[in-house]
Write a protein that holds these residues in place. Structure first.
Motif, PDB file in Angstrom:
ATOM      1  N   LEU A 127       0.862  -1.179   0.000  1.00  0.00           N
ATOM      2  CA  LEU A 127       0.000   0.000   0.000  1.00  0.00           C
ATOM      3  C   LEU A 127       0.899   1.230   0.000  1.00  0.00           C
ATOM      4  O   LEU A 127       1.940   1.235   0.662  1.00  0.00           O
ATOM      5  N   TYR A 128       0.494   2.262  -0.711  1.00  0.00           N
ATOM      6  CA  TYR A 128       1.366   3.426  -0.859  1.00  0.00           C
ATOM      7  C   TYR A 128       1.022   4.506   0.176  1.00  0.00           C
ATOM      8  O   TYR A 128       0.921   5.692  -0.132  1.00  0.00           O
TER       9      TYR A 128
ATOM     10  N   ALA B 261       6.919   8.679   0.594  1.00  0.00           N
ATOM     11  CA  ALA B 261       6.262   9.986   0.642  1.00  0.00           C
ATOM     12  C   ALA B 261       5.175  10.066  -0.415  1.00  0.00           C
ATOM     13  O   ALA B 261       5.273   9.459  -1.480  1.00  0.00           O
ATOM     14  N   GLY B 262       4.145  10.821  -0.102  1.00  0.00           N
ATOM     15  CA  GLY B 262       3.029  11.005  -1.025  1.00  0.00           C
ATOM     16  C   GLY B 262       1.753  11.245  -0.247  1.00  0.00           C
ATOM     17  O   GLY B 262       1.754  11.264   0.989  1.00  0.00           O
TER      18      GLY B 262
ATOM     19  N   GLU C  52      10.532   6.545  -7.799  1.00  0.00           N
ATOM     20  CA  GLU C  52       9.297   7.306  -8.001  1.00  0.00           C
ATOM     21  C   GLU C  52       8.283   6.412  -8.701  1.00  0.00           C
ATOM     22  O   GLU C  52       8.579   5.824  -9.748  1.00  0.00           O
ATOM     23  N   VAL C  53       7.129   6.312  -8.113  1.00  0.00           N
ATOM     24  CA  VAL C  53       6.080   5.437  -8.639  1.00  0.00           C
ATOM     25  C   VAL C  53       4.888   6.304  -9.010  1.00  0.00           C
ATOM     26  O   VAL C  53       4.455   7.165  -8.238  1.00  0.00           O
ATOM     27  N   SER C  54       4.354   6.060 -10.194  1.00  0.00           N
ATOM     28  CA  SER C  54       3.153   6.778 -10.639  1.00  0.00           C
ATOM     29  C   SER C  54       2.079   5.759 -10.989  1.00  0.00           C
ATOM     30  O   SER C  54       2.344   4.775 -11.690  1.00  0.00           O
ATOM     31  N   PHE C  55       0.890   6.003 -10.490  1.00  0.00           N
ATOM     32  CA  PHE C  55      -0.244   5.108 -10.769  1.00  0.00           C
ATOM     33  C   PHE C  55      -1.462   5.986 -11.027  1.00  0.00           C
ATOM     34  O   PHE C  55      -2.344   6.129 -10.179  1.00  0.00           O
TER      35      PHE C  55
ATOM     36  N   PRO D  61      -2.041  10.280  -6.978  1.00  0.00           N
ATOM     37  CA  PRO D  61      -1.675   9.041  -7.688  1.00  0.00           C
ATOM     38  C   PRO D  61      -0.175   8.863  -7.896  1.00  0.00           C
ATOM     39  O   PRO D  61       0.269   8.459  -8.973  1.00  0.00           O
ATOM     40  N   ALA D  62       0.611   9.137  -6.882  1.00  0.00           N
ATOM     41  CA  ALA D  62       2.054   8.981  -7.019  1.00  0.00           C
ATOM     42  C   ALA D  62       2.668   8.820  -5.644  1.00  0.00           C
ATOM     43  O   ALA D  62       2.084   9.225  -4.622  1.00  0.00           O
TER      44      ALA D  62
END
Length: 839
Positions: free
Chosen positions: A675-676, A693-694, A758-761, A700-701
């Protein structure tokens, strides 16, 4: 160094050391002591392929999760420990120090009293482990000390003879209620979902006691509907979902007769309410907006007893009828209840037969009498042992109410106080309770146990098998694993192990925690069928009985497989307790078989039902959580629920958000991000800290930053709703996303301080059709369930493509025509629709 001045990390390490020490002493003679890894103070099972981190190893960063958590923590700081202990002290014959009990189902006389206190202990333990605030540890220790004093007081009474309760008195055309603890309990779901109703009751009043109730249905003083025989002037009907200040009333101005038969009736058609005395309208209210459906799923369905603890009804009850429509005055004299009809023409016993054809028999509660002392040392409860004895005699709900369920909550809270709070006394108390449970159940034949656990509600035992398996793991005493097997629900266990779906009509939350217990038993070596049954059970619920927000159950009951549209027509969907326990099952199954499908479900339920179950308002006197989080058209959420089952699990839901974000492999070569949620992981064994972080799920990142060095495989869950758009950058460079069969994208490298991922969804609007009716749909934005804000009682009709909705006035909101769609996680009490009709 005292317990109260030690840091939470030192305390948890001390608790783990005590656990290991205990297990060492339990090894066979001559065996070398073997140290084992622990999570949250419990040994890590060998069968686990993925291991969660302890609560104190993960710190949450500001997000919607900390906003919900901090509101619950404010309640935890303010609530007095003496109130948590009040019912226990009273039952054990100790001074309550003037403290009132929590109330609701945990009031001074309720058959479920004590369960809320167990949840409260778990909340405090989680709060201490997650924040390190001394106030939580101090309160935790105070409650455990008080419970130990109560257990010692009970132990001193072992073998004391008691006196039986007075028998039910049947005379003069009905049931004679003494007004001293006697009342009639109607079945669960008696009034669930009714938008129109008529209630008729025939009485011969022996004493006109002010505020005594002809009937009272509800979940406590804040949510109920009742008819009092005398409010100081005359009879009065009231219905409320917000306490006495929000009560809608129908009052009469003439006192009822004493010593003569009188028939009282209340009709509700959704707009007008009328109170009748002997067939003549004695009061009316043309502005009624509340109906029984607005009460959710009340369990306190009583004749002769008050939610407020008012004087009991002293009268003879000669008849009772319940209808699902508003009768006319002319029909009142001759019609018989189509939902319930009690003639009260029995001559003995405590069962009141239902003549409506539905078989919903009621039960006479005759008072407590003089209870005996416990049968064995270690007993601890907020009431005498009577309910446990009656369960073995097959007494049904509501005369008794799930005694082993309450026992589980207390034992679970104590074990959490030990494993999360470092309190060794708590383990001593829990072990004594476990020994008492074994002493009662070990003498019963399997056939008797099977019949006990098959009883609706009365036989509900929560996760007693889970807590017994944990006790075996903590102490090394395998006797407790034998005790866990006494709670096998043998027929359903066998069906699920064989893959046979027999869930239809079963009480959801009565059975979900049983399967968590089966997993714990399997992990302790109890056999593969337990794991197979739990895995099969999970697949029967997800997705086949799961709503768009992750919840399950209609009227607390599992409905037919793949019947979603057909089960959302009422306001009694998706009990929050069921979601709480399903999340535990999913988390445990992931530990055994790391697969993203478990966390696709977990995410959906967490960010929608669980976040949406806490009102976005501050209170230090009320947890402000939901009992149900319904999905029917025009429904509203009801918050509050002190003392209810969902009030109890609600305490825990919002103080452990970090418990499933990160997992590791047993060998430490893999780190899963499930889970982000913005958080910091301290992975001490690897000397690595990872900061995530986010502002998920509002953004959505996410960005992960590594501090420390080490080689391991970082596995990022690729949500099912983001498979096409998921992107990864490592230190600013885009990397290819290869999603494995497990639903995760892996990055294996030698990590060092400063590495960034860095993750983008990206979120996209998408619809989900119900399995049994594709025209009934729900709108989602990424993981977020969007609900249409409307109080219309019929499904909204949408002719255009819902995914073309325009951005709304606030972030994460959308509009279709004049209808506003908002995330369900926003905790308000406005009317909404989770589903709409696509035309």
């Amino acid at each position: 160094m005292s317990d109260n001045t030690m840091s939470r990390r030192l305390l948890l390490q001390a608790g783990a050391a005590a656990t290991v020490s205990t297990m060492m002493t339990a090894q066979p003679a001559g065996a070398a002591p073997k140290k084992c890894a622990t999570v949250n103070g419990l040994p890590v099972p060998r069968a686990w392929r993925a291991v969660p981190f302890s609560l104190d190893e993960v710190d949450l960063a500001p997000s919607v999760f900390t906003e919900k958590r901090d509101r619950m923590l404010a309640y935890a700081r303010a609530y007095p420990a003496d109130r948590v202990l009040s019912n226990f002290r009273a039952a054990a014959g100790l001074d309550t120090l003037g403290a009132a009990p929590p109330g609701g189902w945990d009031d001074a006389t309720g058959n479920l009293r004590g369960h809320y206190s167990g949840h409260f202990l778990s909340m405090l333990a989680q709060a201490w482990a997650g924040t390190g605030e001394k106030v939580f540890k101090d309160r935790l220790d105070q409650i455990v000390t008080g419970l130990k004093q109560c257990q010692d007081a009970w132990t001193a009474q072992v073998g004391r003879p008691g006196t039986p309760p007075p028998p039910a008195t049947w005379a003069d055309g009905g049931l004679e209620l003494s007004g001293d603890g006697q009342y009639v309990g109607l079945p669960d779901a008696t009034i669930d979902g009714l938008t129109q109703a008529t209630v008729v009751i025939r009485l011969r009043i022996d004493e006109l006691r002010t505020w005594s109730r002809a009937f009272d249905f509800g979940v406590g003083p804040a949510v109920n509907m009742f008819l009092t025989i005398h409010d100081g002037t005359g009879p009065r009907f009231g219905i409320t979902t917000s306490g006495s200040g929000g009560e809608q009333r129908i009052a009469a101005t003439t006192p009822l007769p004493v010593g003569a038969w009188v028939t009282l009736a209340v009709t509700l058609d959704g707009r007008v309410g009328t109170l009748y005395v002997d067939g003549v309208a004695a009061g009316t209210n043309p502005a009624m907006t509340l109906t029984p459906a607005d009460l959710g799923a009340p369990k306190n369905n009583w004749i002769g007893r008050s939610q407020y603890g008012d004087a009991g009804l002293k009268a003879v009850v000669g008849g009772f009828h319940l209808f699902d429509r508003a009768l006319t005055a002319g029909e009142l004299a001759t019609a018989t209840g189509n939902l319930a009809w009690y003639r009260f023409d029995e001559t003995a016993g405590t069962t009141v037969a239902d003549s409506s054809g539905r078989g919903w028999d009621a039960a006479v509660v005759t008072g407590t009498g003089g209870p005996p002392g416990p049968s064995h040392a270690g007993f601890l409860a907020a009431y005498p042992e009577t309910q446990f004895i009656q369960l073995e005699q097959y007494v049904t709900y509501p005369a008794i109410w799930a005694p082993y369920y309450t026992c589980h909550k207390i034992m679970r809270g104590l074990l959490d106080a030990h494993t999360l709070g470092g309190n060794t006394t708590a383990l001593t108390v829990a072990r004594g309770m476990g020994e008492w449970v074994h002493s009662r159940l070990s003498r019963l034949p399997r056939e008797q146990l099977d019949r006990m656990w098959s009883l609706y509600i009365a036989g509900e035992y929560g996760g007693m098998n889970e807590v017994m398996a944990d006790l075996a793991a903590l102490t090394g005493d395998r006797t407790f694993l034998t005790t866990a097997a006494y709670f096998d629900n043998t027929r359903l266990l066998a069906d699920c192990a064989a893959g046979t779906d027999t869930l239809d009509g079963r009480h959801a939350n009565q059975h979900i925690p049983q399967f968590l217990g089966y997993l714990r038993m399997f992990e302790q070596g109890a056999g593969p069928d337990y794991r197979a049954a739990a895995a099969s059970f999970y697949d029967m619920v997800v997705p086949h009985r799961t709503y768009v927000h992750g919840g399950t159950g209609q009227g607390e009951v599992f409905r037919k497989r793949d019947v979603i549209a057909g089960s959302i027509v009422t306001s009694t969907n998706a009990e929050t307790c069921a979601a709480y326990n399903m999340l535990k099952v999913a988390r445990n199954l992931f530990a055994l078989n790391p697969d993203a499908r478990f966390f696709d479900y977990y995410e959906r339920t967490l960010v929608n039902q669980i976040l949406g179950s806490r009102r976005d308002a501050d209170s230090t006197t009320d947890p402000l959580v939901t009992y149900m989080l319904p999905v029917g058209p025009g429904v509203r959420r009801g918050y509050g629920n002190i003392g209810t089952c969902c009030g109890g699990t609600g305490l825990e839901n919002h103080t452990k958000y970090q418990d499933a974000v990160w997992f590791r492999s047993p060998g430490g070569d893999t780190l899963w991000v499930n889970l982000y949620i913005a958080s910091t992981l301290r992975w001490a064994e690897r000397g690595v800290t990872v900061t995530l972080a986010g502002d998920y799920p509002r953004s959505p990142a996410a960005t992960l930053t590594v501090t420390g060095r080490g080689r391991f495989d970082l596995r990022l869950r690729v949500p099912a709703w983001a498979r096409q758009d998921f992107t990864i950058k490592v230190n600013g460079r885009t990397t290819g996303v290869r999603v494995g069969d497990d639903g995760y994208a892996g990055i294996r490298r030698d990590w060092r301080t400063g590495d960034r991922v860095e993750v983008s969804f990206p979120f996209r609007l998408h619809v989900e059709q119900t399995i049994d009716d594709p025209s009934l749909q729900a709108l989602l934005y990424g993981p977020l369930t969007l609900v249409a804000k409307s109080t219309a009682s019929d499904h909204l009709r949408v002719a255009v493509d819902p995914t073309t909705a325009a951005p709304g006035p606030r972030p994460l909101t959308f509009t279709l025509g004049d209808v506003l769609f908002e995330p369900l996680l926003l905790g308000d009490d406005a009317g909404y629709h989770a589903y709409f009709r696509r035309t």
